[in-house]
Each structure stands twice: as C-alpha cells, then as structure tokens.
Design an enzyme around this catalytic site. Sequence first.
Site, short mmCIF file in Angstrom:
data_model
loop_
_atom_site.label_atom_id
_atom_site.label_comp_id
_atom_site.label_asym_id
_atom_site.label_seq_id
_atom_site.Cartn_x
_atom_site.Cartn_y
_atom_site.Cartn_z
N ALA A 66 1.12 -1.13 -0.03
CA ALA A 66 -0.17 0.02 0.10
C ALA A 66 1.02 1.01 0.10
O ALA A 66 2.02 1.08 0.48
CB ALA A 66 -1.02 0.27 1.25
N GLU A 134 4.51 -4.96 7.53
CA GLU A 134 3.71 -3.95 8.03
C GLU A 134 3.98 -3.60 9.50
O GLU A 134 4.09 -2.48 9.99
CB GLU A 134 2.16 -4.41 8.08
CG GLU A 134 1.50 -4.20 6.80
CD GLU A 134 1.58 -5.37 5.76
OE1 GLU A 134 2.30 -6.37 5.99
OE2 GLU A 134 1.01 -5.43 4.96
#
Length: 259
Positions: A66, A134
């Site tokens: 992302a 992440e």
Amino acid sequence: MTYETLLTDLEQGILTVTVNRPDKLNALNHMVLADLDRLMDLVMSDPEIRAVLLTGAGPKAFVAGADISEFLQASPDEGAALAKRGQDLFFRIESCPKPFVAAVNGFALGGGCELAMSCHFRLASDNARFGQPEVNLGIIPGYGGTQRLPRLIGLGRAMELILSGGMIDAAEAHRIGLVNHVTTPEMLLETARGILLTILSKSPVAVGQAIAAVNAAAVNDVDGYAVEVDRFRGCFGTEDMKEGVTAFLEKRKPIFPGH
Ligand code: COA
C-alpha cells in the site's frame, strides 16, 4: 477503457494488467485501488476477457505495498475504511469466476503480497521477494494478509513472516507453496500465459464453478462439500457439459461454447 495507473492488453482472451507506477515500485495508492475496482467491473462484464494476468511495471517490483505516504494523516476510522476497501476489492478478484494469475516480477510486499494472494494462483520470477513488512511501520496486514497467508503457507510460517516483517525469496516462496512456479524474469509472462491458455481451452462454466467450490470453505467459511454439490449441479445441463461429454464419447476435442 483507459486507466491512470494500469496498463491493459487483451490477447487471446487473456487480459494482461500491469500496475504502472514503477517510480514508486507500483505501490497501491487510492488511484490504483479505484482503477482496479473499475477493472473488475470490466472483467465481470466483458465476455471477450476470459482470464487476467496481473503483473507490475519495471524490473524491480510487482507491488511494494500500500502507498505508505497516504497513511500518516489517516484517523483510526479512516484506517479501518482503507482496510475494508482493500479487502472488498481483493474479495472481488478472489471470487471472480474468470481465472486471475499473479506474475510476480520483483517485490511483492504488504498489499502487493496480499494482491498476489487474492489471485487464484501465483508464478514468480527468480528475483521476486515476498513479505508482510507492516509491523515495521507499526501496523498489520489489512488487505486480507492475516487470513490468506496462513491458508496458503500454514499458521506457523505465516506467523513468522508477519511478526518478523521479513522477506523470503522466490525459491523459498516456491518451497512453501506461496507460488506454483519460478522462472527467469524473461520467461515469466510467457509461462503464465501458457498456463492460462491451457485453462482457457477447458469449459469456462466448469472453471468458474470450480473456483467457487475450491474457495467455498476457505474463503467464505461455509460448508464446502455442500457448495461442491451445488456447483456440480450447476454444471449439469449446460451446453459446456453436453459438449465435453459428447466430444469425449466421439473421441474428439471439445469446443466449449462457454454456457
Ligand atoms: N509506498 C509508497 N512509496 C513506496 C513504497 C510504498 N509501499 N515502496 C517504495 N516506495 C517508493 C520509495 O519511497 C521510493 O520513492 P522516491 O524515489 O520518491 O523516494 C521509490 O518507491 C523507490 O523505492 P526505494 O525504497 O528507493 O527502493 P529500494 O530498492 O531502496 O527499496 C524496498 C525497495 C521495497 C525494500 C523499499 O522500497 C521498501 O521497503 N518499501 C516499502 C515496503 C513496505 O513496507 N510495504 C508495505 C506497506 S504497508
């Protein structure tokens, strides 16, 4: 149809879709998500498109995640909305009755690994790297990674990858079943196309029903055996089934009408 962040090319029923932000390693910003949503509308409605081959632009990345630059200003509720949006989009890919194959040509990190996992299966070039980094950013995978990764590689391996934020190479991804085949970068798309052309020579009805049945328990947490019965029923009486069975009995190759 044109897209700001995707390149598309339709050949022999296979739509090759290239995420095209190479200067940002094809990171998934809002525009890429919106383009992929529009792409799904097209894939679902256009009978000329029979399969999708998903890859990334440039020699370095499939998708490096992302777009991190969009995170800082987001509130918790906006973060949740972003995860939901990505999840919904990736569900659309996963449940599409037309086969999606990811050709992972470099980094597939975070949302990139999650995008690849939402495809029905994956091939990688030998320079590919996979990971869910992440935790390095103080977040967790949000586009389905905590669910699909354990399904594909097992709970313990998924935990280690997600908790360590590390990366694995293509050989390791192949060893643990995250990708089905590893090729040179030059052969990646051709190999993926070859597999898709084989699939496209089969009954489109059966392929769509098989995707739904295989996904049933894993994806939708329903009674997969019951769905299998239902999808088996869905093949009977179709022109594809009549043609497939008749062609076998007549000792010739079937020509499936696709309905
Ligand atoms: N979001 C936004 N931009 C990204 C990005 C991401 N996920 N991944 C890479 N980029 C950008 C970089 O900021 C850089 O932009 P710049 O040239 O304007 O500075 C450009 O893409 C090239 O990346 P760079 O980091 O210089 O390449 P590298 O070869 O040194 O490192 C990676 C490659 C993949 C190891 C590194 O880019 C990286 O760690 N990316 C983030 C991966 C990640 O955490 N993904 C999960 C996000 S939830």
